[in-house]
Design an enzyme around this catalytic site. Sequence first.
Site, PDB file in Angstrom:
ATOM      1  N   CYS A 228       0.706   3.275  -1.846  1.00 49.41           N
ATOM      2  CA  CYS A 228      -0.057   4.122  -0.936  1.00 49.41           C
ATOM      3  C   CYS A 228      -1.080   4.913  -1.762  1.00 49.41           C
ATOM      4  CB  CYS A 228       0.839   5.107  -0.184  1.00 49.41           C
ATOM      5  SG  CYS A 228      -0.149   6.143   0.935  1.00 49.41           S
TER       6      CYS A 228
ATOM      7  N   LYS B 180       4.920   0.668  10.332  1.00 47.11           N
ATOM      8  CA  LYS B 180       4.189   1.592   9.461  1.00 47.11           C
ATOM      9  C   LYS B 180       5.151   2.041   8.364  1.00 47.11           C
ATOM     10  CE  LYS B 180       1.489   4.825   7.824  1.00 47.11           C
ATOM     11  NZ  LYS B 180       0.323   4.443   6.979  1.00 47.11           N
TER      12      LYS B 180
HETATM   13  C1  LIG Z   1       1.559   4.130   3.167  1.00 45.01           C
HETATM   14  C2  LIG Z   1       0.361   4.721   3.107  1.00 45.01           C
HETATM   15  C3  LIG Z   1      -0.884   3.976   3.167  1.00 45.01           C
HETATM   16  C4  LIG Z   1      -1.972   4.485   3.846  1.00 45.01           C
HETATM   17  C5  LIG Z   1      -1.965   5.816   4.496  1.00 45.01           C
HETATM   18  O1  LIG Z   1      -1.039   6.115   5.277  1.00 45.01           O
HETATM   19  O2  LIG Z   1      -2.907   6.579   4.156  1.00 45.01           O
HETATM   20  N1  LIG Z   1      -3.152   3.794   3.871  1.00 45.01           N
HETATM   21  C6  LIG Z   1      -3.296   2.602   3.251  1.00 45.01           C
HETATM   22  O3  LIG Z   1      -4.378   1.966   3.283  1.00 45.01           O
HETATM   23  N2  LIG Z   1      -2.248   2.057   2.592  1.00 45.01           N
HETATM   24  C7  LIG Z   1      -1.034   2.697   2.515  1.00 45.01           C
HETATM   25  O4  LIG Z   1      -0.106   2.145   1.877  1.00 45.01           O
END
Ligand SMILES: C=Cc1c(C(=O)O)[nH]c(=O)[nH]c1=O
Length: 310
Positions: A129, A44
């Site tokens: 993000c 993540k």
């Molecule tokens: C790093 C945050 C991201 C997130 C998130 O943590 O909200 N959701 C996504 O679809 N892509 C992202 O790059």
Amino acid sequence: VDLSVSWLGVNMENPLYNASGVMCRSREELDAVAASAAGALITKSCTLLPREGNPEPRYAKAPHGSINSMGLPNAGYQYYLDYAKAYDHQGGKPLFVSVSGMSLEDNLEMLAAFRDADLPCLVELNLSCPNLPGKPQIGYDFEASSHVLSEVVKVYHKPFGVKLPPYFDPVHFAEMASVLNSFPSLKYVTCINSVGNGLVIDLDSESVVIKPKGGLGGIGGDYVLPTALANVREFYRLLDDKHVIGCGGVKSGREAFMHILAGATAVQVGTCLYEEGAACFARIRDELAALMQEKGYATLADFRGKLKTM
Ligand SMILES: C=Cc1c(C(=O)O)[nH]c(=O)[nH]c1=O
């Protein structure tokens, strides 16, 4: 058929792995991906400090995919650095670490720490993000992207990658490719991150389906496949001496094949992994192998990037 792929010093038994953000926040989740049929795993995206993320519900299944506004919940970069330090890089599958700092300074501090740890894992800088209220996606600001990358390569000298948002305009593909091509140590791009700030409405309740941002969130799944394929293809065409990793809309061997045909070196699974679990990797792998067999391809290189045009 041979599903293996070797690139940037990593050897994958098959081209499939998780999309950053799905089944990769805790060591238990990461171990589950490593124990599955996936060919690699990525963490993540991490921040300097641990984050709770946005209020729940922040993920929802939708008729043809998913919507999320997680808000970058993660255990903080030290946790993933420790995981990478303890990881069996020799015997295990390639491990990628995703970094998504709340500021350039945070990104540089995290990258310096990963640099100093001198680990075999590849680092991926998330420029896309879409779910941090008040924070624009760096990837949509070409000057900001160029500045961030200029500072990053001063600190981090090893090959690295970036996670890109989807682009929707040929001029934008060309502009971003031009920025990326000026960084030789940037050796791969992952296309695409979720399609930002979509809105899923539940007709029965006449309501949004996630709590953050009035219901706006990144869209994944079937909805984004054509956009993902276009981004893979355009960057495959426009980038010099860089790999493109495909992400978006992969739920079977068919979409995995399409991404590779468009030029992808490897392929990530997000929404489908979230909904089906880690068993999806063996299924998609076998479907891809069957499709290759049917079409008479022995290796991924036999058809990678060979999308026909008219
Ligand atoms: C790093 C945050 C991201 C997130 C998130 O943590 O909200 N959701 C996504 O679809 N892509 C992202 O790059």
